[in-house]
Design an enzyme around this catalytic site. Structure first.
Site, PDB file in Angstrom:
ATOM      1  N   LYS A 127       0.976  -1.330  -0.053  1.00 56.43           N
ATOM      2  CA  LYS A 127       0.083  -0.017   0.252  1.00 56.43           C
ATOM      3  C   LYS A 127       1.059   1.367   0.087  1.00 56.43           C
ATOM      4  CE  LYS A 127      -3.386   2.421   2.897  1.00 56.43           C
ATOM      5  NZ  LYS A 127      -4.504   2.411   3.975  1.00 56.43           N
ATOM      6  N   GLU A 181      10.764  -4.503   4.459  1.00 58.42           N
ATOM      7  CA  GLU A 181      10.670  -6.173   3.970  1.00 58.42           C
ATOM      8  C   GLU A 181      10.253  -6.272   2.381  1.00 58.42           C
ATOM      9  OE1 GLU A 181       9.110  -5.037   6.560  1.00 58.42           O
ATOM     10  OE2 GLU A 181       9.340  -6.144   8.424  1.00 58.42           O
ATOM     11  N   GLY A 226      -4.603  -1.550   4.847  1.00 60.03           N
ATOM     12  CA  GLY A 226      -4.049  -2.771   4.657  1.00 60.03           C
ATOM     13  C   GLY A 226      -4.520  -4.019   4.906  1.00 60.03           C
ATOM     14  N   ARG A 227      -5.000  -4.521   5.876  1.00 61.03           N
ATOM     15  CA  ARG A 227      -5.522  -5.730   6.116  1.00 61.03           C
ATOM     16  C   ARG A 227      -6.938  -5.843   5.775  1.00 61.03           C
ATOM     17  NH1 ARG A 227      -4.687  -2.548  10.399  1.00 61.03           N
ATOM     18  NH2 ARG A 227      -6.114  -1.782  11.689  1.00 61.03           N
ATOM     19  N   GLU A 258      -4.606  -6.838  14.846  1.00 58.86           N
ATOM     20  CA  GLU A 258      -4.154  -5.356  14.494  1.00 58.86           C
ATOM     21  C   GLU A 258      -5.046  -4.449  14.502  1.00 58.86           C
ATOM     22  OE1 GLU A 258      -2.566  -4.271  10.435  1.00 58.86           O
ATOM     23  OE2 GLU A 258      -0.412  -4.478  11.453  1.00 58.86           O
ATOM     24  N   HIS A 295      -5.198 -33.468  17.486  1.00 59.92           N
ATOM     25  CA  HIS A 295      -4.046 -34.347  17.896  1.00 59.92           C
ATOM     26  C   HIS A 295      -2.817 -33.527  18.452  1.00 59.92           C
ATOM     27  CE1 HIS A 295      -6.092 -38.004  16.260  1.00 59.92           C
ATOM     28  NE2 HIS A 295      -6.477 -37.105  15.554  1.00 59.92           N
ATOM     29  N   LYS A 297       9.595  -0.936  14.457  1.00 58.36           N
ATOM     30  CA  LYS A 297      10.185  -0.545  13.052  1.00 58.36           C
ATOM     31  C   LYS A 297      11.088   0.391  13.128  1.00 58.36           C
ATOM     32  CE  LYS A 297       5.832  -0.878  10.099  1.00 58.36           C
ATOM     33  NZ  LYS A 297       4.925  -0.575   9.367  1.00 58.36           N
TER      34      LYS A 297
END
Ligand code: F6P
Length: 532
Positions: free
Chosen positions: A194, A200, A252-253, A338, A369, A497
């Site tokens: 965005k 990253e 963004g999400r 978030e 399990h 960050k």
């Protein structure tokens, strides 16, 4: 409001869910949205509690806030932005105004461009230097990764386009492994960000450029970009015809419905992607139109508030009995945590109750399990959310699907009913006696009375996936409004960050660690000694 809720939780804490669960309740404490059913009968919410919870929606003005969101008001107050991911799937709705201008022509125009590009990639009309595109690599992180990665996996049975890979981590292991499996001459790289500043993503994008540059003469021609910043995408050498833009009113999400969904669209085709949008749009319409006691996102939110802020259960488990939803818990971790993992109300005051819960999970039956031991017998209650389809996509193996469904239903039943000491004793009475029988029996007791909800649907199609994701988005919205916080900013990710940027030269050895705390300095020294 919160004290009354907590008092109610205390009042009913010892009541058995099983004791109130008759056939009327099964009908009354379930809701349908299209073909999808939410069953919350296996919770300790009774009619009076539900009325109280619905009253909280009214006290906190959820309806007005919902309408403001859909209408394009700047409800993200700390960033001064509208929250309009719903506009991205408003396929045949009316105009949506932001600052006096209808955003729909731009939204639909971009969607059309995405569709044309996706189909060109799929058909081979758009080529790499080596011919038809065989692999698409989406480079993004957080909301620019989790949505399309989760959905591409969820819709694997509909995937008939090129292979899709998702690189997110700055750990070189991530990109190295993906690029090893691709041919640069037939790979399309999509840089999804965005902001187009995320370290990253920018680092991985440069690595991918260098990798492609070793074999391809015009690297930029095999790159596409998804971003709100045309300037920054141009600076990376990506031509405007392969840049798909969106506006800052898409969080963004919440962004997989627009350009950030391009890799998914290439995987399943334009028609499949549109069906995905239509599923979400159907949930939007339901959320806006249904009365609260029939409103699936609102009820799911109220169940969440009851369990977390009312009963004090700090986590919730999302347990899809649908292997293709294996990334849904990770996706929901960003969406929910978030959005609602905040300690300050919209007005700056401390939140009067705990923020949104820790969300976690894994597909059943694998979890059975592994961690279900704790869910059944641990000392903390973990409210569970099961998701299950009536049908899978492997018709020849339908008997396995039936076994899967039986396991899903058995788990919610077991959580609710448990097993008392008498029954536990009878299970081992043939093997032990006396004090040893008592001891052995106690280990086999399940206290039960553990709440769960089940979301059931006919089959995990693109439409249904759209419904599921929009259901959770609106659930987050409702929980956020009731909690009085801003679900649409994310200041909590900033500090780390900043410190990482400051630490990079320290790790590289260009700067001393002297001004760091003792623990950090010692860790830097250890890692440097071992070759960082
Ligand atoms: O750091 C958190 C975050 O801003 C998320 O909210 C977002 O989804 C992610 O980083 C990626 O951001 P971008 O799409 O701008 O690269």
């Amino acid at each position: 409001m919160w004290n009354a809720l907590k008092a109610k939780a205390v009042e009913v804490a010892d009541r058995r869910i099983e004791g109130i669960l008759d056939t009327n309740r099964a009908a009354d404490f379930a809701v349908q949205a299209g073909d999808m059913r939410l069953d919350y009968a296996k919770t300790n919410i009774d009619a009076a509690t539900r009325d109280m919870l619905i009253g909280m929606l009214e006290t906190t003005g959820v309806a007005a806030k919902r309408d403001a969101m859909f209408a394009g008001a700047a409800i993200n107050e700390t960033e001064g932005r509208a929250v309009l991911h719903t506009a991205l799937r408003n396929l045949d709705g009316g105009p949506v105004m932001v600052d006096g201008a209808d955003v729909m022509p731009e939204v639909l125009g971009t969607l059309q461009r995405m569709g044309a590009f996706a189909e060109d990639v799929r058909s081979g009309k758009f080529k790499g230097q080596g011919g038809k595109i065989t692999d698409v690599v989406n480079i993004g992180i957080g909301g620019s990764d989790l949505g399309p990665a989760m959905a591409a996996l969820a819709l694997a049975p509909y995937h008939d386009g090129p292979r899709c890979h998702f690189v997110s981590n700055v750990d070189p292991a991530d990109i190295a492994q993906v690029l090893r499996s691709c041919d640069p001459a037939t790979t399309l790289v999509i840089v999804a960000s965005k902001t187009f500043t995320t370290i990253e993503t920018m680092t991985n994008a440069r690595t991918a450029q260098a990798w492609m540059g070793e074999k391809v003469s015009d690297v930029g021609a095999q790159f596409a970009a998804l971003s709100t910043s045309a300037e920054k995408t141009a600076a990376m050498g990506i031509a405007p015809e392969r840049v798909f833009g969106f506006e800052d009113w898409v969080g963004g999400r919440y962004s997989m419905w627009g350009p950030i969904g391009l890799s998914l669209m290439i995987a399943i085709g334009e028609a499949g992607f549109l069906a995905f949008l239509r599923g979400a749009q159907a949930m939007d319409v339901h959320f806006q139109a249904a009365e609260w006691h029939e409103n699936m996102p609102a009820l799911l939110a109220l169940v969440g508030i009851w369990h977390n802020q009312g009963c004090g259960h700090p986590t919730r488990a999302v347990l899809p009995y649908d292997n293709n939803l294996s990334r849904l818990p990770a996706y929901l971790q960003q969406l929910e945590m978030e959005s609602n993992g905040k300690g300050v109300s919209m007005d700056g005051a401390d939140l009067p109750v705990h923020s949104g819960p820790v969300v976690w999970g894994e597909p059943g039956t694998n979890g059975q399990h592994a961690f279900y031991q704790l869910i059944h017998q641990g000392t903390r209650v973990v409210p569970c959310e099961f998701l299950v389809a009536a049908r899978g996509h492997e018709d020849a193996l339908h008997h396995q699907h039936q076994l899967l469904v039986a396991n899903c239903l058995a788990q919610s039943e077991a959580l609710m009913k448990g097993r008392d000491l008498d029954e536990a004793r009878s299970k081992v009475a043939d093997k032990f006696e006396g004090a040893e029988l008592e001891r052995q029996a106690k280990h086999r007791v399940f206290k039960g009375n553990r709440p769960s909800v089940t979301i059931a649907y006919p089959q995990l199609t693109p439409f249904v996936l759209g419904q599921i994701v929009a259901l959770y988005e609106h659930r987050v919205f409702v929980e956020g409004v009731v909690l009085g916080l801003n679900s649409y900013d994310q200041w909590g990710v900033e500090l780390g960050k900043e410190l990482a940027t400051a630490l990079q030269p320290v790790v590289e050895g260009a700067k001393s660690a002297a001004d760091k705390d003792g623990s950090t300095a010692a860790l830097v020294a250890f890692l440097q000694k071992h070759g960082v």
